[in-house]
Design a protein around this motif. Sequence first.
Motif, mmCIF file in Angstrom:
data_model
loop_
_atom_site.group_PDB
_atom_site.id
_atom_site.type_symbol
_atom_site.label_atom_id
_atom_site.label_comp_id
_atom_site.label_asym_id
_atom_site.label_seq_id
_atom_site.Cartn_x
_atom_site.Cartn_y
_atom_site.Cartn_z
ATOM 1 N N MET A 1 0.842 -1.192 0.000
ATOM 2 C CA MET A 1 0.000 0.000 0.000
ATOM 3 C C MET A 1 0.876 1.241 0.000
ATOM 4 S SD MET A 1 -3.086 1.334 0.106
ATOM 5 C CE MET A 1 -4.114 -0.033 0.594
ATOM 6 N N LEU A 2 0.657 2.153 -0.962
ATOM 7 C CA LEU A 2 1.408 3.389 -1.036
ATOM 8 C C LEU A 2 0.857 4.393 -0.035
ATOM 9 C CD1 LEU A 2 1.605 3.721 -4.908
ATOM 10 C CD2 LEU A 2 3.362 2.877 -3.383
ATOM 11 N N THR A 3 1.714 5.160 0.590
ATOM 12 C CA THR A 3 1.287 6.193 1.519
ATOM 13 C C THR A 3 1.689 7.556 0.994
ATOM 14 O OG1 THR A 3 3.342 6.188 2.790
ATOM 15 C CG2 THR A 3 1.659 4.588 3.433
ATOM 16 N N ASN A 4 0.970 8.591 1.445
ATOM 17 C CA ASN A 4 1.285 9.941 0.984
ATOM 18 C C ASN A 4 2.709 10.347 1.344
ATOM 19 O OD1 ASN A 4 -1.223 10.319 -0.145
ATOM 20 N ND2 ASN A 4 -2.124 11.154 1.718
ATOM 21 N N ALA A 5 3.231 9.772 2.446
ATOM 22 C CA ALA A 5 4.579 10.130 2.876
ATOM 23 C C ALA A 5 5.630 9.705 1.872
ATOM 24 C CB ALA A 5 4.875 9.500 4.241
ATOM 25 N N GLU A 6 5.311 8.700 1.057
ATOM 26 C CA GLU A 6 6.272 8.202 0.079
ATOM 27 C C GLU A 6 6.232 8.994 -1.222
ATOM 28 O OE1 GLU A 6 4.570 4.305 0.024
ATOM 29 O OE2 GLU A 6 6.311 3.430 1.020
ATOM 30 N N ILE A 7 5.266 9.877 -1.364
ATOM 31 C CA ILE A 7 5.035 10.555 -2.630
ATOM 32 C C ILE A 7 5.180 12.066 -2.442
ATOM 33 C CG2 ILE A 7 3.370 10.916 -4.488
ATOM 34 C CD1 ILE A 7 2.049 8.261 -3.431
ATOM 35 N N PRO A 8 6.012 12.741 -3.250
ATOM 36 C CA PRO A 8 6.148 14.194 -3.127
ATOM 37 C C PRO A 8 4.796 14.890 -3.241
ATOM 38 C CG PRO A 8 7.840 13.304 -4.573
ATOM 39 C CD PRO A 8 6.881 12.175 -4.292
ATOM 40 N N SER A 9 4.645 16.002 -2.533
ATOM 41 C CA SER A 9 3.351 16.682 -2.453
ATOM 42 C C SER A 9 2.872 17.210 -3.795
ATOM 43 C CB SER A 9 3.433 17.833 -1.446
ATOM 44 O OG SER A 9 4.434 18.771 -1.831
ATOM 45 N N PRO A 12 0.308 14.441 -8.408
ATOM 46 C CA PRO A 12 -1.123 14.123 -8.304
ATOM 47 C C PRO A 12 -1.330 12.642 -7.994
ATOM 48 C CG PRO A 12 -0.660 15.407 -10.288
ATOM 49 C CD PRO A 12 0.663 14.970 -9.746
ATOM 50 N N GLN A 13 -2.265 12.372 -7.083
ATOM 51 C CA GLN A 13 -2.511 10.989 -6.681
ATOM 52 C C GLN A 13 -2.943 10.109 -7.855
ATOM 53 O OE1 GLN A 13 -2.254 9.172 -3.745
ATOM 54 N NE2 GLN A 13 -0.991 10.889 -3.054
ATOM 55 N N ASP A 14 -3.657 10.714 -8.827
ATOM 56 C CA ASP A 14 -4.139 9.894 -9.940
ATOM 57 C C ASP A 14 -3.030 9.527 -10.919
ATOM 58 O OD1 ASP A 14 -3.808 12.449 -10.921
ATOM 59 O OD2 ASP A 14 -5.616 12.406 -12.165
ATOM 60 N N LEU A 15 -1.820 10.067 -10.719
ATOM 61 C CA LEU A 15 -0.689 9.709 -11.571
ATOM 62 C C LEU A 15 0.300 8.797 -10.851
ATOM 63 C CD1 LEU A 15 0.139 13.024 -13.491
ATOM 64 C CD2 LEU A 15 -1.211 11.062 -14.258
ATOM 65 N N VAL A 16 -0.062 8.328 -9.674
ATOM 66 C CA VAL A 16 0.808 7.420 -8.923
ATOM 67 C C VAL A 16 0.463 5.973 -9.286
ATOM 68 C CG1 VAL A 16 1.516 6.621 -6.641
ATOM 69 C CG2 VAL A 16 1.045 9.047 -7.026
ATOM 70 N N PHE A 49 3.634 8.902 -15.558
ATOM 71 C CA PHE A 49 3.103 8.580 -14.235
ATOM 72 C C PHE A 49 4.267 8.536 -13.245
ATOM 73 C CE2 PHE A 49 3.954 4.450 -16.232
ATOM 74 C CZ PHE A 49 4.627 3.753 -15.224
ATOM 75 N N TYR A 50 3.913 8.497 -11.973
ATOM 76 C CA TYR A 50 4.940 8.507 -10.925
ATOM 77 C C TYR A 50 5.023 7.134 -10.286
ATOM 78 C CZ TYR A 50 7.887 10.143 -7.127
ATOM 79 O OH TYR A 50 8.940 10.339 -6.261
ATOM 80 N N SER A 51 6.243 6.596 -10.224
ATOM 81 C CA SER A 51 6.472 5.267 -9.669
ATOM 82 C C SER A 51 7.378 5.371 -8.440
ATOM 83 C CB SER A 51 7.123 4.364 -10.719
ATOM 84 O OG SER A 51 7.525 3.132 -10.140
ATOM 85 N N PRO A 52 6.818 5.183 -7.240
ATOM 86 C CA PRO A 52 7.673 5.189 -6.037
ATOM 87 C C PRO A 52 8.635 4.003 -6.053
ATOM 88 C CG PRO A 52 5.342 5.452 -5.476
ATOM 89 C CD PRO A 52 5.398 5.034 -6.913
ATOM 90 N N ASN A 53 9.764 4.177 -5.397
ATOM 91 C CA ASN A 53 10.744 3.082 -5.245
ATOM 92 C C ASN A 53 11.156 2.482 -6.580
ATOM 93 O OD1 ASN A 53 10.431 3.270 -2.370
ATOM 94 N ND2 ASN A 53 8.509 2.153 -2.600
ATOM 95 N N ASN A 54 11.413 3.335 -7.552
ATOM 96 C CA ASN A 54 11.693 2.839 -8.901
ATOM 97 C C ASN A 54 13.176 2.885 -9.263
ATOM 98 O OD1 ASN A 54 10.726 1.765 -11.375
ATOM 99 N ND2 ASN A 54 10.937 3.757 -12.344
ATOM 100 N N THR A 55 14.039 3.064 -8.279
ATOM 101 C CA THR A 55 15.474 3.027 -8.532
ATOM 102 C C THR A 55 16.109 1.987 -7.620
ATOM 103 O OG1 THR A 55 16.060 4.695 -6.872
ATOM 104 C CG2 THR A 55 15.476 5.492 -9.075
ATOM 105 N N ARG A 56 17.369 1.700 -7.881
ATOM 106 C CA ARG A 56 18.081 0.703 -7.088
ATOM 107 C C ARG A 56 18.115 1.088 -5.610
ATOM 108 N NH1 ARG A 56 22.246 0.871 -9.909
ATOM 109 N NH2 ARG A 56 21.942 -0.929 -11.245
ATOM 110 N N ASP A 57 18.168 2.404 -5.326
ATOM 111 C CA ASP A 57 18.233 2.847 -3.931
ATOM 112 C C ASP A 57 16.885 3.307 -3.392
ATOM 113 O OD1 ASP A 57 18.094 5.049 -5.538
ATOM 114 O OD2 ASP A 57 19.858 6.054 -4.723
ATOM 115 N N GLY A 58 15.791 2.930 -4.077
ATOM 116 C CA GLY A 58 14.462 3.150 -3.527
ATOM 117 C C GLY A 58 13.847 4.512 -3.746
#
Length: 406
Positions: A1-9, A12-16, A49-58
């Motif tokens: 589950m993605l949290t807002n804390a992991e995503i820059p402000s 947009p949520q619909d692009l995560v 779109f925005y992909s959290p944790n999409n690099t080798r270092d997260g």
Amino acid sequence: MLTNAEIPSHVPQDLVSSFNFWTAKDMAPTPGGDPHLSLSALRKGPRIFYSPNNTRDGQGTWVLTSIDDMRTVLRDTETFSSHRSIFASALGENWPLIPLEIDPPDHSTFRKLLNPLFSPQRMEKLEAQVRQRAIDLIESFKDKGSCEVMSEFAFPYAVSIFLEFLGLPKERMKEFLDWATNLLHPATPQHRTDAAMEVIAYLDDLAKLRRSTPADDFMSFVVDAEVDGRRLSDKEVRGIAVLVFIAGLDTVAAGIGFDLSHLARHQDDQQTLREKPEMIPNAVEELLRAYSTVQMVRVAKQDTELAGVQIKAGDLITCASQIANRDPNEFPDPDKIDFERNANRHMAFAYGVHRCLGSHLARRELVASLEEWMKRIPPFRVKNGTEPVAHGGFVFGVQSLEISWD
């Protein structure tokens, strides 16, 4: 589950999206997985779109799905920088791989220095050596009726050629390959850090040796080279040496693995190349397009807008050749492998000023290996009871491929 804390402000949520190149379905090592085909689903979504944790270092990145948007980013070096210190960061340091991670105008200076080493003319002189290496390896297992492509052919072929080009000892090939595996596909972050330290220690020692005892090899050229009337600094020598060393250990072998995996699973394409071997160079270009291996990541230098989305300074943007080269707006019926495809403007070797320095050598290796393979190995298939295993990540590749022939 993605949290807002992991995503820059500002995202947009619909692009995560939960998709990323490291853990998404069929990206991880999965028997029979086709990581390239699985990316086709992204075409149904937004251009970016925005992909959290999409690099080798997260870290999270914006992911582009349009080849035109990627070209915009890759040629706009004023807005998007390639300096990320992806290797040095494993050591908690900040120095660039050269010329990959430096921007114009400095990039042009170092590119001009290195271009002659990888020129088409110089690569042509390696033709006989490259072809003979392919022949020797194929002859060593031809009579067995089967082989594991990656360990018996792809890696020994590509890496031995590159080590000879660099003037590095071939008897240490397994050690070098272990370093590359732990750098590009580490089991843990510590594996990556340990491998980075070993690579740097080895190359720093080699640079020191070549300053006192020159030889006719790549490192001697680098330590003796000058830019703007001065010798290169230790960090500049290291930045060049590490890039060239790592680039030669993985990508060509991955290309060979995907090529033979495709032909083993598609007998009609294999038969076409047997009947018309003159088509092999064009087939190599199509296979490069369809099974590209590398994603390029840029960092925004300033706030900007891209594909109607606000990008903030410091944001990372992923330009994946694997996605670009399956864009239907550029390549009609992109998931079809068509050896007669014309105007094949693929991005397998990147795009813009950072286009791959070693592309001429890579092409020569891929064509020679496939030509000699088709001459010497009868119709082949995936070995009964096995499945190809592919993986995603920063560099896509084939983990294992067992094939057999009568």
